[in-house]
Design a protein around this motif. Structure first.
Motif, PDB file in Angstrom:
ATOM      1  N   GLU A 230      19.533  18.280 -12.935  1.00  0.00           N
ATOM      2  CA  GLU A 230      20.412  17.827 -14.049  1.00  0.00           C
ATOM      3  C   GLU A 230      20.247  19.044 -15.231  1.00  0.00           C
ATOM      4  N   TYR A 231      19.584  19.811 -15.126  1.00  0.00           N
ATOM      5  CA  TYR A 231      19.491  20.929 -16.317  1.00  0.00           C
ATOM      6  C   TYR A 231      19.775  22.233 -15.827  1.00  0.00           C
ATOM      7  N   LYS A 232      19.920  22.106 -14.290  1.00  0.00           N
ATOM      8  CA  LYS A 232      19.873  23.506 -13.557  1.00  0.00           C
ATOM      9  C   LYS A 232      18.873  24.415 -13.904  1.00  0.00           C
ATOM     10  N   THR A 233      17.478  23.825 -13.932  1.00  0.00           N
ATOM     11  CA  THR A 233      16.325  24.498 -14.506  1.00  0.00           C
ATOM     12  C   THR A 233      15.301  24.389 -13.444  1.00  0.00           C
ATOM     13  N   ALA A 234      14.516  25.251 -13.047  1.00  0.00           N
ATOM     14  CA  ALA A 234      13.474  25.151 -12.454  1.00  0.00           C
ATOM     15  C   ALA A 234      12.202  26.125 -12.899  1.00  0.00           C
ATOM     16  N   PHE A 235      10.940  25.293 -12.775  1.00  0.00           N
ATOM     17  CA  PHE A 235       9.777  26.017 -13.553  1.00  0.00           C
ATOM     18  C   PHE A 235       8.665  25.715 -12.750  1.00  0.00           C
ATOM     19  N   ILE A 236       7.795  26.847 -12.791  1.00  0.00           N
ATOM     20  CA  ILE A 236       6.642  27.003 -12.277  1.00  0.00           C
ATOM     21  C   ILE A 236       5.414  26.848 -13.176  1.00  0.00           C
ATOM     22  N   THR A 237       4.162  26.618 -12.488  1.00  0.00           N
ATOM     23  CA  THR A 237       2.943  26.461 -13.468  1.00  0.00           C
ATOM     24  C   THR A 237       1.810  27.261 -12.462  1.00  0.00           C
ATOM     25  N   LEU A 238       0.963  27.716 -13.201  1.00  0.00           N
ATOM     26  CA  LEU A 238      -0.212  28.207 -12.601  1.00  0.00           C
ATOM     27  C   LEU A 238      -1.402  27.979 -13.656  1.00  0.00           C
ATOM     28  N   SER A 287      17.218  33.672 -17.444  1.00  0.00           N
ATOM     29  CA  SER A 287      18.287  32.942 -17.285  1.00  0.00           C
ATOM     30  C   SER A 287      19.765  33.678 -16.559  1.00  0.00           C
ATOM     31  N   LYS A 288      20.484  32.878 -15.982  1.00  0.00           N
ATOM     32  CA  LYS A 288      21.794  33.596 -15.602  1.00  0.00           C
ATOM     33  C   LYS A 288      22.680  33.167 -16.547  1.00  0.00           C
ATOM     34  N   GLY A 289      23.762  34.164 -17.041  1.00  0.00           N
ATOM     35  CA  GLY A 289      24.877  33.636 -17.778  1.00  0.00           C
ATOM     36  C   GLY A 289      24.611  33.720 -19.206  1.00  0.00           C
ATOM     37  N   THR A 290      25.228  32.710 -19.839  1.00  0.00           N
ATOM     38  CA  THR A 290      25.356  32.689 -21.503  1.00  0.00           C
ATOM     39  C   THR A 290      24.249  31.932 -21.940  1.00  0.00           C
ATOM     40  N   PHE A 291      23.409  31.384 -21.341  1.00  0.00           N
ATOM     41  CA  PHE A 291      22.260  30.659 -21.994  1.00  0.00           C
ATOM     42  C   PHE A 291      21.367  31.681 -22.366  1.00  0.00           C
ATOM     43  N   SER A 292      20.961  31.873 -23.639  1.00  0.00           N
ATOM     44  CA  SER A 292      20.183  32.960 -24.135  1.00  0.00           C
ATOM     45  C   SER A 292      18.583  32.624 -24.239  1.00  0.00           C
ATOM     46  N   VAL A 293      17.882  33.086 -23.398  1.00  0.00           N
ATOM     47  CA  VAL A 293      16.439  32.734 -23.395  1.00  0.00           C
ATOM     48  C   VAL A 293      15.599  33.660 -24.584  1.00  0.00           C
ATOM     49  N   ASN A 294      16.433  34.346 -24.861  1.00  0.00           N
ATOM     50  CA  ASN A 294      15.818  34.992 -26.018  1.00  0.00           C
ATOM     51  C   ASN A 294      15.758  34.353 -27.447  1.00  0.00           C
ATOM     52  N   GLN A 295      16.801  33.569 -27.530  1.00  0.00           N
ATOM     53  CA  GLN A 295      16.967  32.480 -28.775  1.00  0.00           C
ATOM     54  C   GLN A 295      15.743  31.510 -28.531  1.00  0.00           C
ATOM     55  N   PHE A 296      15.912  31.186 -27.050  1.00  0.00           N
ATOM     56  CA  PHE A 296      15.022  29.860 -26.869  1.00  0.00           C
ATOM     57  C   PHE A 296      13.574  30.223 -26.946  1.00  0.00           C
ATOM     58  N   ALA A 297      13.180  31.330 -26.577  1.00  0.00           N
ATOM     59  CA  ALA A 297      11.851  31.650 -26.872  1.00  0.00           C
ATOM     60  C   ALA A 297      11.471  31.955 -28.204  1.00  0.00           C
ATOM     61  N   ARG A 298      12.419  32.696 -28.891  1.00  0.00           N
ATOM     62  CA  ARG A 298      12.353  32.626 -30.377  1.00  0.00           C
ATOM     63  C   ARG A 298      11.761  31.256 -31.342  1.00  0.00           C
ATOM     64  N   ALA A 323       5.362  19.582 -21.412  1.00  0.00           N
ATOM     65  CA  ALA A 323       5.896  18.489 -21.880  1.00  0.00           C
ATOM     66  C   ALA A 323       7.053  18.796 -23.045  1.00  0.00           C
ATOM     67  N   LYS A 324       6.304  19.769 -23.851  1.00  0.00           N
ATOM     68  CA  LYS A 324       7.298  20.284 -24.920  1.00  0.00           C
ATOM     69  C   LYS A 324       8.501  20.714 -24.544  1.00  0.00           C
ATOM     70  N   PHE A 325       8.299  21.655 -23.414  1.00  0.00           N
ATOM     71  CA  PHE A 325       9.620  22.576 -22.827  1.00  0.00           C
ATOM     72  C   PHE A 325      10.434  21.369 -22.377  1.00  0.00           C
ATOM     73  N   LEU A 328      12.755  19.650 -24.833  1.00  0.00           N
ATOM     74  CA  LEU A 328      13.731  20.320 -25.590  1.00  0.00           C
ATOM     75  C   LEU A 328      14.997  20.534 -24.559  1.00  0.00           C
ATOM     76  N   LEU A 329      14.928  20.300 -23.323  1.00  0.00           N
ATOM     77  CA  LEU A 329      15.906  20.596 -22.424  1.00  0.00           C
ATOM     78  C   LEU A 329      17.332  19.376 -22.607  1.00  0.00           C
ATOM     79  N   PRO A 330      17.056  18.378 -23.016  1.00  0.00           N
ATOM     80  CA  PRO A 330      18.491  17.363 -23.331  1.00  0.00           C
ATOM     81  C   PRO A 330      19.112  17.983 -24.150  1.00  0.00           C
TER      82      PRO A 330
END
Ligand code: 5GP
Ligand code: MN
Length: 342
Positions: A230-238, A287-298, A323-325, A328-330
């Motif tokens: 639903e957020y076009k998001t995928a994440f990995i943990t190690l 990310s792909k496209g206009t979603f700025s991960v620079n801004q999100f990370a900052r 959990a924090k991550f 934030l997605l909604p």
């Protein structure tokens, strides 16, 4: 583009100088390629140079010409401090602010008495005496090529310089596939091949150096992958334990985040890596496209980088960081869903 005091820098470099060339913490292919590429060039111009790195870099970059001459601030502290003290100019390559070298080296650099010259493609650079900053550039290596061109010295590019610069352009563009790869990038790459960069060997040296345990670590990472369609998001943990189980060595997790982004329809890929030694979770965002991960990370994870590739950190546990991550997605749902149209 910010080009500050270039004529003055050119004038300064018309006499032999003692130059230190500095890359960022956890140096990647672009940091190693640009610092060593610039070093080989400045050596040819008659300067005395020394490349300084805050800490170690992955084994798959050790073959690069000149790698054996690099001083590491965490290991060869005295030599680094001496080189800084003797130098008349400091180049800062592939990073935008002094904190990117880590706090120990940052403290030393803040006391530097001569001028810094920055060549970098990250957003929001700090201010230095000489600056060449351009966030539209694929890589700092492409900018070092441009710098050599601005100095009127393209014909000085030899096999060593070409090899270093090719490597950084290749690694920072994901082998010439990210949006920052332009026709100009390809023209520069063509010229570097003409000047002696052996492209097949460079690709092989960087990409075909897997160990069996690294492949197993990748397998674990892919097993841990979680998809949030639903957020076009995928994440990995190690976790640290998983890293240890597969004999983790520096560089082993490099590029794994791209598997999250390689899923059809996914525009936001993240990897969270527990780092017990530093007591943090290290995060890579893509990310792909206009979603700025620079801004999100900052905004949320004490980091930054580029619009489509950034890093960050968290002092929460791995579980709490995830959990924090997720919480934030909604807020970004619309931005994520419309980020990239195929
Ligand atoms: P990576 O995820 O490969 O570590 O980093 C991706 C990009 O973000 C790189 O260009 C890197 O320089 C930048 N980056 C990584 N970590 C940080 C960070 O903690 N702060 C900032 N400002 N940039 C970062
Ligand atoms: Mn770079």
């Amino acid at each position: 583009m910010i080009l500050k005091q270039f004529k003055e820098l050119q004038e300064f470099l018309s006499k032999p100088q003692k130059v230190v060339i500095i890359g960022h913490k956890n140096p990647d292919g672009d940091a190693i390629g640009s610092t060593l590429g610039l070093k080989h060039y400045l050596d040819k111009k008659g300067h005395k140079t020394q490349v300084l790195m805050p800490n170690e870099y992955p084994e798959f970059l050790h073959w690069i010409p000149g790698s054996e001459t690099v001083y590491r601030f965490d290991r060869q502290n005295n030599q680094c401090v001496k080189a800084l003290r003797k130098s008349t100019l400091g180049f800062l390559l592939d990073f935008n602010a002094l904190h990117r070298v880590g706090s120990d080296m940052q403290n030393t650099l803040e006391k530097y008495e001569n001028d810094f010259a920055l060549i970098d493609h990250h957003q929001q650079p700090d201010d230095f005496t000489y600056m060449y900053s351009d966030t539209s550039m694929s890589s700092t290596c492409q900018m070092v090529y441009n710098f050599i061109e601005m100095m009127g010295d393209l014909d000085l590019i030899d096999e060593n310089i070409a090899t270093c610069l090719y490597t950084g352009i290749m690694t920072d563009t994901g082998s010439f596939r990210f949006r920052s790869t332009t026709s100009t990038t390809h023209r520069i790459i063509a010229d570097l091949i003409d000047k002696g960069a052996e492209n097949d060997k460079i690709h092989s040296n960087v990409n075909d150096s897997n160990t069996y345990s690294r492949l197993l670590l990748l397998g674990q990472a892919l097993t841990n992958l979680e998809i949030l369609p639903e957020y076009k998001t995928a994440f990995i943990t190690l976790t640290e334990a998983e890293k240890q189980r597969y004999n983790y060595e520096k560089g082993d997790t490099e590029g794994i985040v791209n598997y999250a982004l390689s899923l059809k329809g996914i525009v936001f890929g993240v990897i969270f890596i527990e780092d017990e030694e530093q007591g943090i979770v290290k995060i890579s965002f893509r990310s792909k496209g206009t979603f700025s991960v620079n801004q999100f990370a900052r905004n949320y994870f004490d980091g930054g980088g580029h619009d489509n590739a950034a890093g960050g950190r968290s002092e929460l546990s791995l579980q709490d960081t995830v959990a924090k991550f997720k919480s934030l997605l909604p807020e970004y749902k619309n931005e994520l869903v419309s980020s990239y149209e195929v």
